[in-house]
Design an enzyme around this catalytic site. Structure first.
Site, short mmCIF file in Angstrom:
data_model
loop_
_atom_site.label_atom_id
_atom_site.label_comp_id
_atom_site.label_asym_id
_atom_site.label_seq_id
_atom_site.Cartn_x
_atom_site.Cartn_y
_atom_site.Cartn_z
N ASN A 10 0.87 -1.17 0.00
CA ASN A 10 0.00 0.00 0.00
C ASN A 10 0.91 1.22 0.00
O ASN A 10 1.49 1.56 1.02
CB ASN A 10 -0.89 0.00 1.26
CG ASN A 10 -1.67 1.29 1.41
OD1 ASN A 10 -1.85 2.03 0.44
ND2 ASN A 10 -2.13 1.58 2.63
N LYS A 12 0.14 4.26 -0.27
CA LYS A 12 -0.48 5.47 0.28
C LYS A 12 -0.25 6.64 -0.70
O LYS A 12 -0.26 6.42 -1.90
CB LYS A 12 0.08 5.77 1.67
CG LYS A 12 0.07 4.53 2.58
CD LYS A 12 0.34 4.86 4.01
CE LYS A 12 0.59 3.57 4.78
NZ LYS A 12 0.13 3.62 6.13
N HIS A 95 -9.46 1.26 4.62
CA HIS A 95 -8.19 1.40 5.34
C HIS A 95 -8.43 2.34 6.53
O HIS A 95 -9.21 3.29 6.44
CB HIS A 95 -7.12 1.97 4.41
CG HIS A 95 -5.75 1.92 5.00
ND1 HIS A 95 -5.30 2.86 5.91
CD2 HIS A 95 -4.74 1.03 4.85
CE1 HIS A 95 -4.06 2.53 6.27
NE2 HIS A 95 -3.70 1.43 5.64
N GLU A 97 -6.81 4.72 7.65
CA GLU A 97 -6.59 6.14 7.37
C GLU A 97 -7.82 6.75 6.69
O GLU A 97 -8.16 7.91 6.91
CB GLU A 97 -5.32 6.31 6.52
CG GLU A 97 -4.08 6.04 7.35
CD GLU A 97 -2.88 5.51 6.59
OE1 GLU A 97 -2.86 5.60 5.34
OE2 GLU A 97 -1.96 5.00 7.25
N GLY A 173 2.33 2.01 10.59
CA GLY A 173 3.29 3.09 10.40
C GLY A 173 3.99 3.51 11.68
O GLY A 173 4.63 4.56 11.73
N SER A 213 3.25 -2.51 10.30
CA SER A 213 4.71 -2.57 10.48
C SER A 213 5.31 -3.92 10.09
O SER A 213 6.23 -4.40 10.74
CB SER A 213 5.10 -2.16 11.91
OG SER A 213 4.67 -0.83 12.16
C1 PEP Z 1 -0.76 0.05 5.81
O1 PEP Z 1 -0.60 1.12 5.25
O2 PEP Z 1 -1.75 -0.63 5.59
C2 PEP Z 1 0.29 -0.41 6.74
C3 PEP Z 1 0.12 -1.54 7.37
O3 PEP Z 1 1.37 0.42 6.91
P1 PEP Z 1 2.77 0.02 7.59
O4 PEP Z 1 3.20 -1.28 6.98
O5 PEP Z 1 3.69 1.14 7.25
O6 PEP Z 1 2.53 -0.12 9.06
#
Ligand code: PEP
Length: 250
Positions: A10, A12, A95, A97, A173, A213
């Site tokens: 992803n 973003k 998501h 976000e 994140g 993460s």
């Molecule tokens: C995500 O954006 O869905 C995500 C899990 O981000 P990250 O891997 O950076 O935690």
């Protein structure tokens, strides 16, 4: 039943068209491992170039959102018709976000999931708890409510094709990740929710990713769990070498 592992990046709101093309030329032929599905979910602007670049490869291209209507007076939005027209295969829905910053409710997530199927797109539906919900021991209840709402009105055939991404919001994140055992516990529970709605066969077919993460150095541990079928990865999907390592580690 064996489920094909799925790694989805992803991106973003990162990467211009030329950055996306250069990334793709580096991962082509490498982030393609037999028996693993590899998906890059890019910003809308990079999708046409990526779909073109991905032709003849085993890397699928996904969007990060769609509107639930096919067209209309929805300034700034992109519909499933438009994504399907481009040749996009996957779409991330709900998501955290989008739920947090764009007021995406469970009802909207459900409408978007139906819209994805209407246009032949495979939805990657995100569910997961906030830190305060986890601390209040509400993780499973939150995942139950979000999963049941997202699946409302789907046929068993559609349900079996949904990819669920369990993403504890506090782990996205932040560098903090759920332990593999904790993620497995919640993901097994989510599979049980699907079994309650559609029966064991459908629940056994649904792929459920962990997200939060995930990095090349922990992906294998997550995917080693019985119920974890892949990962939805933000930060670590942005660099070609890291993305290749994630797919190889699956
Ligand atoms: C995500 O954006 O869905 C995500 C899990 O981000 P990250 O891997 O950076 O935690």
């Amino acid at each position: 039943m064996s489920r094909k592992p799925i790694i989805a990046g992803n991106w973003k709101m990162f990467k211009t068209v030329s950055e996306a093309q250069s990334f793709f030329s580096e991962v082509k032929g490498k982030a393609e491992v037999e028996g693993v599905e590899s998906v890059i979910c890019a910003p809308f602007t990079a999708l046409p170039a990526l779909v073109e670049a991905a032709k003849g490869t085993n890397i699928a291209i996904g969007a990060q959102n769609l509107h639930f209507e096919d067209n209309g007076a929805f300034t700034g939005e992109i519909s499933g018709v438009m994504l399907a027209d481009l040749g996009v295969k996957y779409v991330i829905i709900g998501h955290s976000e989008r739920r947090a910053y764009f007021a995406e409710s469970d009802e909207i997530v459900n409408k978007k999931t139906h819209a994805a199927f209407k246009h032949g797109l495979t939805p990657i539906v995100c569910v997961g708890e906030k830190l305060e919900e986890r601390e209040a021991d509400q993780t499973k209840e939150v995942c139950k409510v979000q999963t049941e709402a997202a699946f409302q009105g789907l046929s068993a055939e559609q349900a079996a094709q949904v990819v669920i991404a369990y993403e504890p919001i506090w782990a996205i994140g932040t560098g903090k990740s759920s332990t593999a055992a904790d993620a497995e516990d919640v993901i097994a529970y989510i599979r049980g929710i699907v079994a309650g709605l559609y029966g064991e066969a459908t629940a056994n077919a649904v792929r459920i990713q962990y997200g939060g993460s995930v990095k090349p150095n922990n992906v294998t541990e997550y995917l080693g769990q019985a119920n974890i079928d892949g990962a939805l990865v933000g930060g670590a999907s942005l660099e070609p070498a890291s993305y290749i390592a994630l797919v190889e580690g699956a």
